[in-house]
Design an enzyme around this catalytic site. Structure first.
Site, PDB file in Angstrom:
ATOM      1  N   PHE A 126      59.333 -53.139  17.627  1.00 64.02           N
ATOM      2  CA  PHE A 126      59.140 -52.895  19.058  1.00 64.02           C
ATOM      3  C   PHE A 126      57.689 -52.481  19.273  1.00 64.02           C
ATOM      4  CE2 PHE A 126      59.565 -50.778  23.127  1.00 64.02           C
ATOM      5  CZ  PHE A 126      60.566 -51.459  23.761  1.00 64.02           C
ATOM      6  N   ASP A 198      63.726 -46.197  13.406  1.00 66.61           N
ATOM      7  CA  ASP A 198      63.893 -46.150  14.845  1.00 66.61           C
ATOM      8  C   ASP A 198      65.298 -46.666  15.156  1.00 66.61           C
ATOM      9  OD1 ASP A 198      63.952 -46.604  17.597  1.00 66.61           O
ATOM     10  OD2 ASP A 198      61.808 -47.048  17.691  1.00 66.61           O
ATOM     11  N   TYR A 223      68.609 -43.442  26.628  1.00 73.92           N
ATOM     12  CA  TYR A 223      69.001 -44.178  27.845  1.00 73.92           C
ATOM     13  C   TYR A 223      69.600 -45.548  27.572  1.00 73.92           C
ATOM     14  CZ  TYR A 223      64.194 -46.020  27.217  1.00 73.92           C
ATOM     15  OH  TYR A 223      63.057 -46.565  26.707  1.00 73.92           O
ATOM     16  N   LYS A 224      69.734 -45.919  26.305  1.00 71.06           N
ATOM     17  CA  LYS A 224      70.322 -47.233  26.010  1.00 71.06           C
ATOM     18  C   LYS A 224      71.829 -47.060  25.824  1.00 71.06           C
ATOM     19  CE  LYS A 224      65.873 -48.907  24.617  1.00 71.06           C
ATOM     20  NZ  LYS A 224      64.911 -49.207  23.577  1.00 71.06           N
ATOM     21  N   ARG A 372      68.876 -62.468  26.501  1.00 70.07           N
ATOM     22  CA  ARG A 372      69.393 -61.405  25.650  1.00 70.07           C
ATOM     23  C   ARG A 372      70.602 -60.757  26.328  1.00 70.07           C
ATOM     24  NH1 ARG A 372      66.128 -55.969  24.010  1.00 70.07           N
ATOM     25  NH2 ARG A 372      66.435 -55.630  26.239  1.00 70.07           N
TER      26      ARG A 372
HETATM   27  C1  LIG Z   1      63.652 -48.792  23.820  1.00 75.74           C
HETATM   28  C2  LIG Z   1      62.810 -48.609  22.613  1.00 75.74           C
HETATM   29  C3  LIG Z   1      61.722 -47.736  22.627  1.00 75.74           C
HETATM   30  C4  LIG Z   1      61.369 -47.019  23.899  1.00 75.74           C
HETATM   31  O1  LIG Z   1      60.480 -45.992  23.727  1.00 75.74           O
HETATM   32  P1  LIG Z   1      60.216 -44.943  24.885  1.00 75.74           P
HETATM   33  O2  LIG Z   1      59.049 -44.203  24.400  1.00 75.74           O
HETATM   34  O3  LIG Z   1      61.442 -44.063  24.993  1.00 75.74           O
HETATM   35  O4  LIG Z   1      59.958 -45.696  26.132  1.00 75.74           O
HETATM   36  C5  LIG Z   1      60.996 -47.588  21.457  1.00 75.74           C
HETATM   37  N1  LIG Z   1      61.315 -48.260  20.340  1.00 75.74           N
HETATM   38  C6  LIG Z   1      62.362 -49.115  20.302  1.00 75.74           C
HETATM   39  C7  LIG Z   1      62.708 -49.820  19.051  1.00 75.74           C
HETATM   40  C8  LIG Z   1      63.137 -49.313  21.446  1.00 75.74           C
HETATM   41  O5  LIG Z   1      64.149 -50.163  21.413  1.00 75.74           O
END
Ligand SMILES: *Cc1c(COP(=O)(O)O)cnc(C)c1O
Length: 413
Positions: A126, A198, A223-224, A372
């Site tokens: 990500f 992560d 939040y997911k 997705r």
């Molecule tokens: C959603 C997500 C994030 C989001 O990071 P924020 O700092 O909370 O916006 C980071 N890494 C991964 C792998 C994600 O899926």
């Protein structure tokens, strides 16, 4: 043979997790397949926030820091998340965002492996994870920190005596590909490095066993699949064996041993609490707290079984449909190698997703050409999967993606 619609309805009838669906606000005539990006609203959240605002803040004023234990929220919510990731007590707090927590923990990892300078990650990670590592590298300079980004298959061979930490996302946000946490963590340890996972796309989607697999460090999203609301605070995990020596660079007063002594010098709070920085956004924490209450009795193996069957059904239905023959599966075909989402490549992916959303089937689009679909087992029904694929058939048969309004991309996709 994929399930028929009648078989889906029957699978829903006997689904042991079916009762959780009613705990969510789900707009009528909507099939929500984007809970891997923003979980839907749990019904309990509105009442909890109302009480927090009107009573705790409105009437209790500053006394609520003690009387309603706002000050303990980071720790209390961390302990709620711990069983979902296979962590014993005292190793998880809720704080900040995933990005900020990655910054803290990458610095922690470097300090726990003095003399080693390399952060190793994969190019399909990500992007925020990579950006954060780039920022830390820029701050510390090459002698102390270097980021090496490789293609996934070459990653494991690149670990050497200079690798301080390997940072990977457990479930790939595009393809849903699931890394083998056990074998990778083991290989990283064999090289004397630390493992930072992560868990943004895994927590609340499948069972995790951080303690049992000797994981060192982890972060994840609120939040997911945890449904804590837009911008909900994230969590971080540091294994107990590291907590004695672990430091982190964002040394705010909330991570101080005695914040209200107001002394000029920093002294870390005991254990995981030192990973806090500033004052917690209480309203966001309270929304997440109400959402987390749903998980008290969820059987994570049942959750995984349902997630696998939902995604198998989705893939089988797409592959059985002649109208969808040019949709290319971008997720592993093996269920054991997938998280709780599936994606398909199609050259007209963006316009197709817009047309699908227009039919109130909400997935999302990821560059360059991916449709997705998140399949959150807490509230997604088998019949939703069946109906979603039927709508996709309709979009293609009627060429609904041709509508000019579906060409332009908004700021959030
Ligand atoms: C959603 C997500 C994030 C989001 O990071 P924020 O700092 O909370 O916006 C980071 N890494 C991964 C792998 C994600 O899926």
């Amino acid at each position: 043979m994929p399930m028929t619609r009648a078989q889906c309805l029957e699978a829903d009838r006997i689904d042991p997790l079916a009762r959780y669906r009613d705990a969510f606000v789900l707009p009528p005539d909507t099939i929500y397949l984007d809970g891997n990006s923003l979980g839907p609203l749990p019904k309990a959240v509105a009442g909890c926030l109302h009480d927090t605002v009107v009573e705790q803040w409105g009437q209790g004023l500053i006394g609520s820091w003690n009387d309603h234990d706002w000050i303990g929220l980071a720790e209390r919510l961390g302990e709620k998340i711990a069983p979902l990731i296979g962590a014993g007590p005292g190793q998880v707090i809720v704080a900040d965002s995933v990005s900020v927590n990655l910054y803290k923990l990458l610095a922690t990892a470097l300090s726990l492996r003095p003399g080693r300078t390399i952060i190793l990650s994969s190019e399909d990670n990500f992007p925020t994870d990579l950006y954060i590592a780039q920022g830390l590298t820029a701050l510390l300079g090459r002698e102390r920190c270097e980021l090496v980004i490789l293609e996934g298959s070459r990653l494991m061979q690149a670990i050497d005596a200079n690798t301080a930490v390997v940072m990977l996302t457990h479930v790939d946000f595009r393809s849903g590909r699931l890394y083998d946490m056990q074998s990778i963590t083991q290989q990283v340890h064999d090289a004397g490095a630390l493992m930072l996972w992560d868990l943004s796309h895994s927590t609340g989607a499948l069972p995790l066993k951080l303690d049992a697999l000797d994981v060192d460090l982890a972060v994840g999203s609120g939040y997911k699949y945890l449904n804590g609301g837009p911008g909900a605070p994230a969590f971080l995990y540091v294994a107990a064996r590291h907590l004695g020596n672990a430091t982190q660079p964002l040394r705010g007063w909330m991570g101080h041993a005695e914040p209200f002594a107001f002394r000029p010098g920093y002294e870390p709070a005991p254990g995981i609490l030192r990973f806090q920085s500033g004052t917690p956004p209480v309203l966001s924490y309270r929304a997440l707290e109400a959402a987390l209450a749903l998980w008290d009795n969820v059987d994570l193996d049942q959750l995984r079984d349902k997630s696998v069957l939902l995604s198998e059904t989705f893939i089988e239905l797409v592959q059985a449909s002649e109208v969808l023959s040019d949709f290319v599966l971008n997720s592993p075909r093996e269920a054991a190698e997938r998280g709780s989402q599936v994606s398909f490549a199609h050259p007209l992916g963006y316009a197709i997703m817009r047309a699908l959303i227009d039919r109130r089937v909400i997935g999302d689009f990821r560059e360059p050409n991916l449709l997705r679909f998140g399949l959150a087992p807490m509230y997604t029904r088998y019949v939703d999967v069946w109906d979603a694929v039927a709508h996709l058939d309709g979009v293609m048969l009627n060429r609904e993606y041709d509508a000019p309004e579906f060409r332009e991309q908004p700021r959030v996709t």
